[in-house]
Write a protein that holds these residues in place. Structure first.
Motif, PDB file in Angstrom:
ATOM      1  N   TRP A   3       0.828  -1.206   0.000  1.00 21.98           N
ATOM      2  CA  TRP A   3       0.000   0.000   0.000  1.00 21.98           C
ATOM      3  C   TRP A   3       0.860   1.253   0.000  1.00 21.98           C
ATOM      4  N   GLY A   4       1.955   1.237   0.757  1.00 21.43           N
ATOM      5  CA  GLY A   4       2.793   2.419   0.861  1.00 21.43           C
ATOM      6  C   GLY A   4       3.383   2.843  -0.467  1.00 21.43           C
ATOM      7  N   LEU A   5       3.510   1.922  -1.405  1.00 17.46           N
ATOM      8  CA  LEU A   5       4.057   2.249  -2.719  1.00 17.46           C
ATOM      9  C   LEU A   5       3.125   3.141  -3.523  1.00 17.46           C
ATOM     10  N   LEU A   6       1.857   3.167  -3.129  1.00 20.30           N
ATOM     11  CA  LEU A   6       0.865   3.839  -3.967  1.00 20.30           C
ATOM     12  C   LEU A   6       0.139   4.956  -3.230  1.00 20.30           C
ATOM     13  N   CYS A   7       0.780   5.601  -2.298  1.00 22.33           N
ATOM     14  CA  CYS A   7       0.111   6.636  -1.517  1.00 22.33           C
ATOM     15  C   CYS A   7       0.172   8.017  -2.158  1.00 22.33           C
ATOM     16  N   THR A   8       1.037   8.226  -3.153  1.00 22.69           N
ATOM     17  CA  THR A   8       1.248   9.561  -3.704  1.00 22.69           C
ATOM     18  C   THR A   8      -0.044  10.219  -4.182  1.00 22.69           C
ATOM     19  N   PRO A   9      -0.906   9.535  -4.996  1.00 19.39           N
ATOM     20  CA  PRO A   9      -2.132  10.189  -5.447  1.00 19.39           C
ATOM     21  C   PRO A   9      -3.261  10.092  -4.419  1.00 19.39           C
ATOM     22  N   MET A  10      -3.018   9.478  -3.262  1.00 21.35           N
ATOM     23  CA  MET A  10      -4.093   9.171  -2.327  1.00 21.35           C
ATOM     24  C   MET A  10      -3.813   9.793  -0.963  1.00 21.35           C
ATOM     25  N   SER A  11      -3.491  11.071  -0.940  1.00 21.79           N
ATOM     26  CA  SER A  11      -3.132  11.748   0.295  1.00 21.79           C
ATOM     27  C   SER A  11      -4.232  11.595   1.332  1.00 21.79           C
ATOM     28  N   GLY A  12      -3.854  11.164   2.536  1.00 26.45           N
ATOM     29  CA  GLY A  12      -4.800  11.035   3.630  1.00 26.45           C
ATOM     30  C   GLY A  12      -5.512   9.708   3.703  1.00 26.45           C
ATOM     31  N   PHE A  13      -5.355   8.855   2.710  1.00 31.44           N
ATOM     32  CA  PHE A  13      -6.108   7.603   2.699  1.00 31.44           C
ATOM     33  C   PHE A  13      -5.732   6.694   3.870  1.00 31.44           C
ATOM     34  N   GLU A  14      -4.458   6.643   4.225  1.00 28.69           N
ATOM     35  CA  GLU A  14      -4.006   5.721   5.261  1.00 28.69           C
ATOM     36  C   GLU A  14      -4.708   5.933   6.593  1.00 28.69           C
ATOM     37  N   SER A  15      -5.107   7.173   6.892  1.00 26.00           N
ATOM     38  CA  SER A  15      -5.757   7.457   8.177  1.00 26.00           C
ATOM     39  C   SER A  15      -7.278   7.523   8.068  1.00 26.00           C
ATOM     40  N   SER A  16      -7.833   7.238   6.888  1.00 19.56           N
ATOM     41  CA  SER A  16      -9.277   7.383   6.667  1.00 19.56           C
ATOM     42  C   SER A  16     -10.068   6.228   7.278  1.00 19.56           C
ATOM     43  N   THR A  17     -11.364   6.462   7.505  1.00 15.61           N
ATOM     44  CA  THR A  17     -12.236   5.373   7.967  1.00 15.61           C
ATOM     45  C   THR A  17     -12.351   4.291   6.889  1.00 15.61           C
ATOM     46  N   HIS A  18     -12.257   4.682   5.642  1.00 16.51           N
ATOM     47  CA  HIS A  18     -12.254   3.707   4.547  1.00 16.51           C
ATOM     48  C   HIS A  18     -11.129   2.696   4.760  1.00 16.51           C
ATOM     49  N   ARG A  19      -9.955   3.177   4.960  1.00 17.61           N
ATOM     50  CA  ARG A  19      -8.785   2.304   5.140  1.00 17.61           C
ATOM     51  C   ARG A  19      -8.862   1.502   6.440  1.00 17.61           C
ATOM     52  N   LEU A 170     -23.612   1.177   8.643  1.00 16.02           N
ATOM     53  CA  LEU A 170     -22.402   1.709   8.014  1.00 16.02           C
ATOM     54  C   LEU A 170     -21.491   2.413   9.024  1.00 16.02           C
ATOM     55  N   ARG A 171     -21.903   2.416  10.287  1.00 16.83           N
ATOM     56  CA  ARG A 171     -21.153   3.046  11.377  1.00 16.83           C
ATOM     57  C   ARG A 171     -20.984   4.543  11.133  1.00 16.83           C
ATOM     58  N   PHE A 172     -21.881   5.098  10.341  1.00 19.36           N
ATOM     59  CA  PHE A 172     -21.856   6.519   9.997  1.00 19.36           C
ATOM     60  C   PHE A 172     -20.555   6.918   9.304  1.00 19.36           C
ATOM     61  N   HIS A 173     -19.904   5.948   8.666  1.00 19.86           N
ATOM     62  CA  HIS A 173     -18.698   6.212   7.880  1.00 19.86           C
ATOM     63  C   HIS A 173     -19.122   6.491   6.447  1.00 19.86           C
ATOM     64  N   LEU A 174     -19.135   7.736   6.064  1.00 18.32           N
ATOM     65  CA  LEU A 174     -19.688   8.131   4.770  1.00 18.32           C
ATOM     66  C   LEU A 174     -18.628   8.525   3.759  1.00 18.32           C
ATOM     67  N   HIS A 175     -17.364   8.429   4.131  1.00 20.43           N
ATOM     68  CA  HIS A 175     -16.299   8.770   3.188  1.00 20.43           C
ATOM     69  C   HIS A 175     -15.862   7.515   2.430  1.00 20.43           C
ATOM     70  N   ILE A 176     -15.894   7.600   1.107  1.00 16.38           N
ATOM     71  CA  ILE A 176     -15.371   6.524   0.265  1.00 16.38           C
ATOM     72  C   ILE A 176     -14.381   7.144  -0.710  1.00 16.38           C
ATOM     73  N   HIS A 178     -12.596   6.739  -4.015  1.00  8.00           N
ATOM     74  CA  HIS A 178     -12.792   5.929  -5.214  1.00  8.00           C
ATOM     75  C   HIS A 178     -11.526   5.863  -6.066  1.00  8.00           C
ATOM     76  N   PRO A 179     -11.362   4.806  -6.852  1.00  8.25           N
ATOM     77  CA  PRO A 179     -10.226   4.733  -7.781  1.00  8.25           C
ATOM     78  C   PRO A 179     -10.190   5.870  -8.800  1.00  8.25           C
ATOM     79  N   LEU A 180     -11.313   6.541  -9.005  1.00  8.22           N
ATOM     80  CA  LEU A 180     -11.351   7.645  -9.963  1.00  8.22           C
ATOM     81  C   LEU A 180     -10.300   8.700  -9.653  1.00  8.22           C
ATOM     82  N   HIS A 181     -10.143   9.034  -8.356  1.00  6.06           N
ATOM     83  CA  HIS A 181      -9.172  10.045  -7.978  1.00  6.06           C
ATOM     84  C   HIS A 181      -7.749   9.584  -8.306  1.00  6.06           C
ATOM     85  N   ALA A 182      -7.474   8.325  -8.005  1.00 11.31           N
ATOM     86  CA  ALA A 182      -6.147   7.784  -8.297  1.00 11.31           C
ATOM     87  C   ALA A 182      -5.913   7.668  -9.799  1.00 11.31           C
TER      88      ALA A 182
END
Length: 347
Positions: A3-19, A170-176, A178-182
């Motif tokens: 996962w760490g190899l692909l964090c450049t276009p996904m800023s903040g993903f590692e700490s997200s509720t999605h992750r 859904l535990r009120f986790h509404l952030h997703i 998407h691969p579109l951003h990446a």
């Protein structure tokens, strides 16, 4: 982990509720679903016996759909509502992606034996409009779907009632994420490396593949969006003259081991996409879907099935109890007010 190899276009993903809460291994996802399926069957058995006893009917044991049969209905529902919503309301792709993403998350922890997939999908799609800040009224949403398919009659009152229950699941986790951003991030990186190259066809093909991934698979629950995006570009490049493998080697080939691990993950994603596609082609057919749909109607939990008379009976009972409590509170307040009223001491 790659996962760490692909964090450049996904800023903040590692700490997200999605992750942190909505990515599973294949085994973990299977365990969640199996547990939800078993709990739903047990609850449905109890509810059916309670209904039969209250109605003076003989006790019967029902046959419940297995997880693969339910999976057919879930895939069919995703494809049906993706096409229907796109035709009726023409929303941005992010709305459809979020709605179907919520749907996959919900049925990772709940079962169609308890919750009607079509009502759930309608509720979650409307929720996605709100989450993605795309203006849409509930009446306009229902009217649009009905205009596109007159046999479909979304019940606004049911959607309002369901939304809090679905949000809780859904535990009120509404952030997703998407691969579109990446996809945009990776194509931008490619363009910086080769400004003269037209990457439009590659992006368009990858986006079309993403639409199929949304409808046919559950891979967004198993892989980070950046890995999914890179796999989509890799598959899209097979149908263009652009060499995405060279881009992967250049950007993520700092070590032989890391590059090999990443390629293995991407190959796993593409293999799973092919397996899901084969499942859909073999099983999501009208005759099979109709048979499973009829079977589900006969075994769905009557406590949560809004079309069942037991559901209406329980709702009426709860309303009577609520009215009785409200009346008791009113009488208690009146009694206290009467006791507190000053005595009239005038002659």
């Amino acid at each position: 982990s790659t996962w760490g190899l692909l964090c450049t276009p996904m800023s903040g993903f590692e700490s997200s509720t999605h992750r942190r809460f909505w990515l599973f291994t294949e085994a973990e996802l299977a365990a969640h679903r199996a547990g939800a399926h078993e709990r739903a069957i047990e609850a449905a058995r109890v509810a059916w016996h309670a209904y039969e006893e209250s109605a003076g009917l003989p006790m019967t044991e029902r046959e419940f759909l297995n997880m693969e049969q339910l999976r057919v209905l879930l895939v069919f529902t995703k494809k049906k509502y993706f096409a229907l919503t796109k035709k009726a309301l023409d929303p941005p792709l992010k709305v459809l992606a979020t709605g179907l993403g919520f749907f996959d998350r919900f049925y990772a922890v709940r079962s169609a034996i308890e919750y009607n997939p079509e009502r759930v999908m309608e509720t979650l799609l409307f929720l996605a409009f709100k989450v993605e800040e795309v203006p849409m009224t509930l009446s306009g949403f229902a009217k649009g779907l009905r205009a596109a398919n007159p046999t479909l009659v979304p019940d606004v009152s049911i959607l309002r009632r369901l939304e809090p229950e679905l949000l809780e699941a859904l535990r009120f986790h509404l952030h997703i994420e998407h691969p579109l951003h990446a996809l945009v991030g990776f194509v931008t990186m490619m363009l910086e490396l080769s400004p003269a190259t037209d990457f439009g066809p590659l992006y368009a093909k990858a986006t079309a593949l993403f639409e199929s991934l949304l409808q046919d698979t559950e891979l967004a629950l198993r892989f980070p969006p950046s890995q999914l995006a890179l796999a989509l570009l890799k598959r899209a490049s097979d149908q263009t003259e652009l060499n995405v493998d060279a881009f992967i080697q250049r950007q993520f080939g700092q070590t032989v081991e890391g590059h090999a691990a990443l390629v293995a993950v991407l190959d796993k994603i593409l293999g799973d996409m092919d397996a899901f596609d084969a499942f859909r082609k073999a099983n999501v057919k009208n005759a099979i879907v109709n048979a499973h749909g009829e079977a589900l109607k006969s075994c769905r939990n009557p406590e949560t099935d809004d079309s069942h008379p037991y559901f209406a009976m329980l709702r009426e009972k709860k309303q009577r109890e609520s009215d009785a409590r409200a009346l008791a509170r009113r009488d208690a307040l009146r009694s206290k007010a009467a006791e507190a009223k000053p005595m009239d001491t005038s002659p």
